[in-house]
Design an enzyme around this catalytic site. Structure first.
Site, PDB file in Angstrom:
ATOM      1  N   ASN A  15       0.879  -1.171   0.000  1.00 34.65           N
ATOM      2  CA  ASN A  15       0.000   0.000   0.000  1.00 34.65           C
ATOM      3  C   ASN A  15       0.916   1.220   0.000  1.00 34.65           C
ATOM      4  OD1 ASN A  15      -1.842   2.022   0.428  1.00 34.65           O
ATOM      5  ND2 ASN A  15      -2.232   1.518   2.588  1.00 34.65           N
ATOM      6  N   TRP A  16       1.042   1.804  -1.169  1.00 40.12           N
ATOM      7  CA  TRP A  16       1.992   2.926  -1.296  1.00 40.12           C
ATOM      8  C   TRP A  16       1.462   4.199  -0.643  1.00 40.12           C
ATOM      9  CZ3 TRP A  16       4.483   3.040  -6.892  1.00 40.12           C
ATOM     10  CH2 TRP A  16       5.182   1.853  -7.092  1.00 40.12           C
ATOM     11  N   LYS A  17       0.174   4.243  -0.349  1.00 35.51           N
ATOM     12  CA  LYS A  17      -0.474   5.439   0.216  1.00 35.51           C
ATOM     13  C   LYS A  17      -0.226   6.637  -0.706  1.00 35.51           C
ATOM     14  CE  LYS A  17       0.290   3.448   4.732  1.00 35.51           C
ATOM     15  NZ  LYS A  17       0.100   3.610   6.159  1.00 35.51           N
ATOM     16  N   HIS A  61      -9.530   1.179   4.435  1.00 32.17           N
ATOM     17  CA  HIS A  61      -8.284   1.363   5.184  1.00 32.17           C
ATOM     18  C   HIS A  61      -8.550   2.310   6.359  1.00 32.17           C
ATOM     19  CE1 HIS A  61      -4.190   2.545   6.177  1.00 32.17           C
ATOM     20  NE2 HIS A  61      -3.803   1.430   5.560  1.00 32.17           N
ATOM     21  N   GLU A 102      -6.938   4.689   7.525  1.00 27.56           N
ATOM     22  CA  GLU A 102      -6.689   6.127   7.265  1.00 27.56           C
ATOM     23  C   GLU A 102      -7.901   6.755   6.583  1.00 27.56           C
ATOM     24  OE1 GLU A 102      -2.949   5.590   5.290  1.00 27.56           O
ATOM     25  OE2 GLU A 102      -2.039   5.015   7.205  1.00 27.56           O
ATOM     26  N   GLU A 137      -5.811  -5.154  10.265  1.00 24.77           N
ATOM     27  CA  GLU A 137      -4.832  -4.099  10.516  1.00 24.77           C
ATOM     28  C   GLU A 137      -5.195  -3.353  11.802  1.00 24.77           C
ATOM     29  OE1 GLU A 137      -2.654  -2.985   6.697  1.00 24.77           O
ATOM     30  OE2 GLU A 137      -4.323  -1.632   6.908  1.00 24.77           O
ATOM     31  N   GLY A 145       1.864   2.208  10.652  1.00 30.83           N
ATOM     32  CA  GLY A 145       2.797   3.328  10.511  1.00 30.83           C
ATOM     33  C   GLY A 145       3.406   3.781  11.820  1.00 30.83           C
ATOM     34  N   SER A 172       2.907  -2.213  10.414  1.00 25.79           N
ATOM     35  CA  SER A 172       4.361  -2.212  10.670  1.00 25.79           C
ATOM     36  C   SER A 172       4.999  -3.575  10.418  1.00 25.79           C
ATOM     37  CB  SER A 172       4.653  -1.702  12.083  1.00 25.79           C
ATOM     38  OG  SER A 172       4.194  -0.380  12.237  1.00 25.79           O
ATOM     39  N   GLY A 228       2.651  -1.215   4.291  1.00 24.42           N
ATOM     40  CA  GLY A 228       2.801   0.208   3.973  1.00 24.42           C
ATOM     41  C   GLY A 228       4.269   0.560   3.763  1.00 24.42           C
ATOM     42  N   GLY A 229       4.889   1.068   4.799  1.00 23.45           N
ATOM     43  CA  GLY A 229       6.269   1.572   4.716  1.00 23.45           C
ATOM     44  C   GLY A 229       7.238   0.643   3.993  1.00 23.45           C
TER      45      GLY A 229
HETATM   46  C1  PEP Z   1      -0.918   0.015   5.796  1.00 25.93           C
HETATM   47  O1  PEP Z   1      -0.885   1.151   5.351  1.00 25.93           O
HETATM   48  O2  PEP Z   1      -1.836  -0.737   5.459  1.00 25.93           O
HETATM   49  C2  PEP Z   1       0.151  -0.420   6.685  1.00 25.93           C
HETATM   50  C3  PEP Z   1       0.064  -1.602   7.235  1.00 25.93           C
HETATM   51  O3  PEP Z   1       1.177   0.460   6.889  1.00 25.93           O
HETATM   52  P1  PEP Z   1       2.577   0.149   7.655  1.00 25.93           P
HETATM   53  O4  PEP Z   1       3.077  -1.163   7.116  1.00 25.93           O
HETATM   54  O5  PEP Z   1       3.466   1.293   7.279  1.00 25.93           O
HETATM   55  O6  PEP Z   1       2.270   0.071   9.103  1.00 25.93           O
END
Ligand code: PEP
Length: 255
Positions: free
Chosen positions: A13-15, A98, A100, A170, A176, A216, A237-238
């Site tokens: 997930n590049w956001k 998601h 966010e 999640e 994040g 994470s 994500g990251g």
């Molecule tokens: C996400 O955005 O779905 C996510 C899990 O982010 P991160 O891995 O950065 O916590």
């Protein structure tokens, strides 16, 4: 059902990251890394990068996804993108619900349900995100919250189309933040999600569903999480923004 019979999927997930040039560089770096992996490989990118991603991944094992979709087919919805617009481009996956979007853009279980149905009806595979906040975990209502999110989101789905749903557990407090749920905590909730799906659609559907963990998850902690019986991959994500890190996750999920 044996975990090995389910499809493990690692989805990035590049956001709101990467311009077109940066996206192209990341995809070119990912292609050789992903090529020999047996797990599903998905990159969910900003709308502005979909065309680039689709062109550059043609003929590879990397699938492309969007990060959101509107529930109407067309009309006066300034700034929105429909499922038909995405499928016409060749986009196969879409992240829905998601945290966010729930937190910053007024997404509710009811709108998640509408988006899910629009995407399924258009033939897309939905990555449905669910998860509790830290406050909800501390109140001991994680299962109640997650069950409600799953039940409302899938309330209008049929047994056949739900096969195109992947659920990503999640925990909001782990996204994040660098705080990962322990493998046991993640497994417990993923198993509970599978039980919830079984209650709605039967054991066979639940046994065949890919249920991911996200929050994470990275190259260091992925092995322990992915080894769990009910965790079939991850929404990342990251760590999806760095080809080498994403590659470690692909490697682990392909074992
Ligand atoms: C996400 O955005 O779905 C996510 C899990 O982010 P991160 O891995 O950065 O916590």
């Amino acid at each position: 059902m044996n975990k090995a019979l389910r499809k493990a999927i690692i989805a990035g997930n590049w956001k709101m990251n990467k311009n077109r040039k940066e996206a192209a560089e990341l995809i070119e770096a990912l292609k050789p890394i992903a090529a020999d992996k047996t797990c599903g490989v998905v990159i969910c990118v900003p709308f502005t990068n979909l065309e680039t991603a689709l062109n550059l991944t043609e003929g590879t094992n990397i699938e492309v996804g969007a990060e959101n979709v509107h529930f109407e087919k067309s009309g006066a919805f300034t700034g929105e993108i429909s499922a038909d617009m995405l499928t016409e481009m060749g986009v196969k996956y879409v992240i829905i619900g998601h945290s966010e979007r729930r937190q910053y853009f007024g997404e509710t279980d009811a709108t998640v349900c509408k988006r899910t149905m629009a995407a399924l009806e258009a033939g897309m595979t939905v990555i449905l995100c669910v998860g509790e906040t830290l406050e909800e975990r501390e109140l001991g209502i994680t299962e109640e919250i997650v069950a409600k999110q799953v039940k409302v989101a899938l309330s209008k789905a049929c047994e056949k189309c739900v096969k195109n749903v992947v659920i990503a557990y999640e925990p909001v407090w782990a996204i994040g933040t660098g705080k990962t749920a322990t493998a046991d905590q993640a497994e417990e909730v993923c198993a509970f999600i599978r039980k919830t799906v079984a209650g709605m659609f039967g054991q066979d559907v639940a046994d065949g569903m890919t249920i991911q963990y996200g929050g994470s998850m990275n190259e260091k902690n992925c092995a322990e999480l992915l080894a769990k019986e009910n965790i079939d991959g991850g929404l990342i994500g990251g760590a999806s923004l760095v080809a080498e890190k994403f590659g470690v996750l692909l490697e682990e999920a392909s074992k």
